[in-house]
Scaffold this motif. Sequence first.
Motif, PDB file in Angstrom:
ATOM      1  N   THR A  17       0.838  -1.195   0.000  1.00 28.77           N
ATOM      2  CA  THR A  17       0.000   0.000   0.000  1.00 28.77           C
ATOM      3  C   THR A  17       0.875   1.248   0.000  1.00 28.77           C
ATOM      4  O   THR A  17       1.814   1.327   0.794  1.00 28.77           O
ATOM      5  N   ARG A  18       0.558   2.172  -0.908  1.00 25.96           N
ATOM      6  CA  ARG A  18       1.349   3.403  -0.947  1.00 25.96           C
ATOM      7  C   ARG A  18       0.703   4.523  -0.153  1.00 25.96           C
ATOM      8  O   ARG A  18       1.351   5.471   0.234  1.00 25.96           O
ATOM      9  N   ARG A  19      -0.613   4.455   0.006  1.00 31.90           N
ATOM     10  CA  ARG A  19      -1.321   5.644   0.483  1.00 31.90           C
ATOM     11  C   ARG A  19      -1.536   5.692   1.993  1.00 31.90           C
ATOM     12  O   ARG A  19      -1.797   6.758   2.539  1.00 31.90           O
ATOM     13  N   THR A  20      -1.494   4.550   2.653  1.00 28.41           N
ATOM     14  CA  THR A  20      -1.742   4.566   4.095  1.00 28.41           C
ATOM     15  C   THR A  20      -0.578   5.239   4.819  1.00 28.41           C
ATOM     16  O   THR A  20       0.537   5.295   4.315  1.00 28.41           O
ATOM     17  N   LEU A  21      -0.880   5.724   5.996  1.00 25.06           N
ATOM     18  CA  LEU A  21       0.164   6.325   6.839  1.00 25.06           C
ATOM     19  C   LEU A  21       0.766   5.224   7.705  1.00 25.06           C
ATOM     20  O   LEU A  21       0.040   4.460   8.336  1.00 25.06           O
ATOM     21  N   LEU A  22       2.082   5.158   7.735  1.00 21.79           N
ATOM     22  CA  LEU A  22       2.761   4.169   8.581  1.00 21.79           C
ATOM     23  C   LEU A  22       3.366   4.873   9.794  1.00 21.79           C
ATOM     24  O   LEU A  22       3.706   6.061   9.722  1.00 21.79           O
ATOM     25  N   TYR A  23       3.472   4.134  10.873  1.00 16.99           N
ATOM     26  CA  TYR A  23       4.070   4.676  12.098  1.00 16.99           C
ATOM     27  C   TYR A  23       5.324   3.906  12.469  1.00 16.99           C
ATOM     28  O   TYR A  23       5.389   2.687  12.292  1.00 16.99           O
ATOM     29  N   HIS A  44      13.704   4.705   5.344  1.00 14.19           N
ATOM     30  CA  HIS A  44      14.049   4.783   3.920  1.00 14.19           C
ATOM     31  C   HIS A  44      13.103   5.759   3.232  1.00 14.19           C
ATOM     32  O   HIS A  44      11.927   5.832   3.606  1.00 14.19           O
ATOM     33  N   PRO A  45      13.589   6.471   2.214  1.00 15.04           N
ATOM     34  CA  PRO A  45      12.704   7.423   1.522  1.00 15.04           C
ATOM     35  C   PRO A  45      11.425   6.789   0.976  1.00 15.04           C
ATOM     36  O   PRO A  45      10.409   7.464   0.848  1.00 15.04           O
ATOM     37  N   ASP A  46      11.465   5.480   0.687  1.00 20.76           N
ATOM     38  CA  ASP A  46      10.241   4.903   0.116  1.00 20.76           C
ATOM     39  C   ASP A  46       9.157   4.617   1.161  1.00 20.76           C
ATOM     40  O   ASP A  46       8.089   4.117   0.834  1.00 20.76           O
ATOM     41  N   GLU A  47       9.414   4.955   2.432  1.00 17.24           N
ATOM     42  CA  GLU A  47       8.407   4.694   3.464  1.00 17.24           C
ATOM     43  C   GLU A  47       7.310   5.756   3.546  1.00 17.24           C
ATOM     44  O   GLU A  47       6.292   5.546   4.200  1.00 17.24           O
ATOM     45  N   HIS A  48       7.528   6.904   2.957  1.00 16.36           N
ATOM     46  CA  HIS A  48       6.575   8.012   3.147  1.00 16.36           C
ATOM     47  C   HIS A  48       5.194   7.659   2.621  1.00 16.36           C
ATOM     48  O   HIS A  48       5.096   6.944   1.638  1.00 16.36           O
ATOM     49  N   PRO A  49       4.123   8.182   3.253  1.00 15.89           N
ATOM     50  CA  PRO A  49       4.153   8.998   4.464  1.00 15.89           C
ATOM     51  C   PRO A  49       4.365   8.148   5.710  1.00 15.89           C
ATOM     52  O   PRO A  49       3.756   7.097   5.870  1.00 15.89           O
ATOM     53  N   VAL A  50       5.235   8.651   6.589  1.00 15.86           N
ATOM     54  CA  VAL A  50       5.552   7.907   7.806  1.00 15.86           C
ATOM     55  C   VAL A  50       5.638   8.865   8.988  1.00 15.86           C
ATOM     56  O   VAL A  50       6.225   9.944   8.889  1.00 15.86           O
ATOM     57  N   ALA A  51       4.996   8.456  10.078  1.00 15.86           N
ATOM     58  CA  ALA A  51       4.988   9.271  11.300  1.00 15.86           C
ATOM     59  C   ALA A  51       5.955   8.677  12.307  1.00 15.86           C
ATOM     60  O   ALA A  51       6.033   7.455  12.447  1.00 15.86           O
ATOM     61  N   LEU A  52       6.672   9.547  13.006  1.00 13.40           N
ATOM     62  CA  LEU A  52       7.518   9.079  14.104  1.00 13.40           C
ATOM     63  C   LEU A  52       6.743   9.246  15.401  1.00 13.40           C
ATOM     64  O   LEU A  52       6.219  10.325  15.670  1.00 13.40           O
ATOM     65  N   GLN A  53       6.673   8.174  16.182  1.00 11.34           N
ATOM     66  CA  GLN A  53       5.992   8.310  17.472  1.00 11.34           C
ATOM     67  C   GLN A  53       6.992   8.558  18.592  1.00 11.34           C
ATOM     68  O   GLN A  53       7.971   7.837  18.726  1.00 11.34           O
ATOM     69  N   LEU A  54       6.710   9.579  19.381  1.00 11.62           N
ATOM     70  CA  LEU A  54       7.586   9.935  20.499  1.00 11.62           C
ATOM     71  C   LEU A  54       6.945   9.557  21.823  1.00 11.62           C
ATOM     72  O   LEU A  54       5.728   9.665  21.988  1.00 11.62           O
ATOM     73  N   GLY A  55       7.782   9.155  22.767  1.00 11.75           N
ATOM     74  CA  GLY A  55       7.353   8.981  24.149  1.00 11.75           C
ATOM     75  C   GLY A  55       8.161   9.942  24.995  1.00 11.75           C
ATOM     76  O   GLY A  55       9.389   9.989  24.876  1.00 11.75           O
ATOM     77  N   GLY A  56       7.494  10.702  25.821  1.00 13.03           N
ATOM     78  CA  GLY A  56       8.212  11.655  26.666  1.00 13.03           C
ATOM     79  C   GLY A  56       7.232  12.484  27.454  1.00 13.03           C
ATOM     80  O   GLY A  56       6.012  12.345  27.288  1.00 13.03           O
ATOM     81  N   ASP A  57       7.751  13.352  28.324  1.00 12.11           N
ATOM     82  CA  ASP A  57       6.846  14.201  29.101  1.00 12.11           C
ATOM     83  C   ASP A  57       7.379  15.611  29.319  1.00 12.11           C
ATOM     84  O   ASP A  57       6.675  16.449  29.875  1.00 12.11           O
ATOM     85  N   GLN A  58       8.603  15.870  28.897  1.00  9.80           N
ATOM     86  CA  GLN A  58       9.174  17.208  29.094  1.00  9.80           C
ATOM     87  C   GLN A  58       9.021  18.019  27.817  1.00  9.80           C
ATOM     88  O   GLN A  58       9.569  17.645  26.767  1.00  9.80           O
ATOM     89  N   PHE A  74      10.569  12.960   8.676  1.00 12.43           N
ATOM     90  CA  PHE A  74       9.276  12.339   8.993  1.00 12.43           C
ATOM     91  C   PHE A  74       8.141  13.288   8.645  1.00 12.43           C
ATOM     92  O   PHE A  74       8.284  14.507   8.710  1.00 12.43           O
ATOM     93  N   ASP A  75       7.011  12.695   8.275  1.00 13.04           N
ATOM     94  CA  ASP A  75       5.882  13.498   7.787  1.00 13.04           C
ATOM     95  C   ASP A  75       4.977  13.967   8.911  1.00 13.04           C
ATOM     96  O   ASP A  75       4.172  14.873   8.717  1.00 13.04           O
ATOM     97  N   GLU A  76       5.084  13.329  10.049  1.00 15.40           N
ATOM     98  CA  GLU A  76       4.186  13.646  11.164  1.00 15.40           C
ATOM     99  C   GLU A  76       4.883  13.210  12.444  1.00 15.40           C
ATOM    100  O   GLU A  76       5.630  12.235  12.438  1.00 15.40           O
ATOM    101  N   ILE A  77       4.626  13.930  13.517  1.00 18.11           N
ATOM    102  CA  ILE A  77       5.189  13.537  14.808  1.00 18.11           C
ATOM    103  C   ILE A  77       4.010  13.232  15.722  1.00 18.11           C
ATOM    104  O   ILE A  77       3.100  14.054  15.874  1.00 18.11           O
ATOM    105  N   ASN A  78       4.039  12.050  16.319  1.00 21.21           N
ATOM    106  CA  ASN A  78       2.927  11.580  17.136  1.00 21.21           C
ATOM    107  C   ASN A  78       3.399  11.427  18.582  1.00 21.21           C
ATOM    108  O   ASN A  78       4.482  10.912  18.832  1.00 21.21           O
ATOM    109  N   LEU A  79       2.571  11.871  19.505  1.00 21.21           N
ATOM    110  CA  LEU A  79       2.911  11.754  20.932  1.00 21.21           C
ATOM    111  C   LEU A  79       2.148  10.581  21.538  1.00 21.21           C
ATOM    112  O   LEU A  79       0.916  10.506  21.416  1.00 21.21           O
TER     113      LEU A  79
END
Length: 338
Positions: A17-23, A44-58, A74-79
């Motif tokens: 699938t090319r269109r779904t968003l991956l995390y 890899h560049p062929d992963e887009h769109p891809v979101a990076l998920q962050l864990g943190g509190d500060q 990354f195309d999106e940053i997720n908390l």
Amino acid sequence: MMAWTNRPYRRMMRRLTRRTLLYTEMVTTGALLHGDAERHLDHHPDEHPVALQLGGDQPEELAEATRMADAAGFDEINLNVGCPSDRVQRGRFGACLMAEPEAVYAMVAAMKAATAKPVTVKHRLGIDHQDDYDDMLNFVDTVGPAGADRFTVHARKAWLQGLSPKENRNIPPLRHDLIHRLKRERPNLQIEINGGIRELASAQDHLHHVDAVMIGRAAYERPTDLMAADPLLFGEAAAPHATPRQLLDALAELVADEVQHGTAVPVMLQPMLGLFRGQPGARRWRHVLGEEGRTARDPVAVLKKAAENLQGEWLDRPLVAASSTPVPASVAAAHPPG
Ligand SMILES: Cc1cc2nc3c(=O)[nH]c(=O)nc-3n(C[C@H](O)[C@H](O)[C@H](O)COP(=O)(O)O)c2cc1C
């Protein structure tokens, strides 16, 4: 998903699938700021769109991590405000932050100030005894004004004590109706539903009520079903590699490329174990990949050997056409554009 949505998995999914968003898996701010950032940001560049998920509190650390993720492409940053594990709670992040919506407001505001890319939040219905619909409403009403671009809600509460993360993914009852209600009552917010959605047909139903659907486990267990996602949910003519045989060729190329990148053979083959589930020869496919993939040096040869077990006309049939009603499908983290 930790230990699952790694780079080889995401690159494999892009052949389906090319269109779904991956995390990505969740990356903690500590790991990014003080650890091997290059490894944690690797994609890899062929992963887009891809979101990076962050864990943190500060907030300052999340802002810095967001800047790094943005610069890495990354195309999106997720908390992550949904993980209930003890380790995560000890770090005072993940699901326990649902008890502190003002603190999450400050985190999201800091992340938004650090990037022009979407900043999104993944959370639960609630935690412990703070699990009324109104508690969730208060959470999104407090965090929303910080500029959160989407709320992804795992439609179960989490018990922070007494249940393991795995139990917290299965035992608390699913309440999809409450996520639908959230969208009805907050139509200006982007709402993504998650939890227990195992088929694309079901995702299609949910899209009548919410903006997006995230599929977790089913996308790992039955990845081939995702070949129907682009045509069904995004109006594409076909999957990137429409037939299983074309997909197999693309996977052989992918594996050869990952060898150049230095990825360990079992790590690159593991995500492929669930491919073709239910089709003739799929068990042998899984067995050969699992057993020989552990020690093999040449993953392309293992892939070819495993593929010899797959027989039948279905190999040359576009899976989408075969799966029109109902659609058996799964989405790693799929949502429509926008
Ligand atoms: C092995 C595994 C690892 C997970 N890791 C994460 C994670 O890092 N971040 C996160 O937000 N959710 C994580 N999850 C939860 C999923 O994203 C999802 O919310 C949950 O499994 C419910 O959706 P599903 O029923 O479609 O699987 C993980 C789930 C599994 C099975």
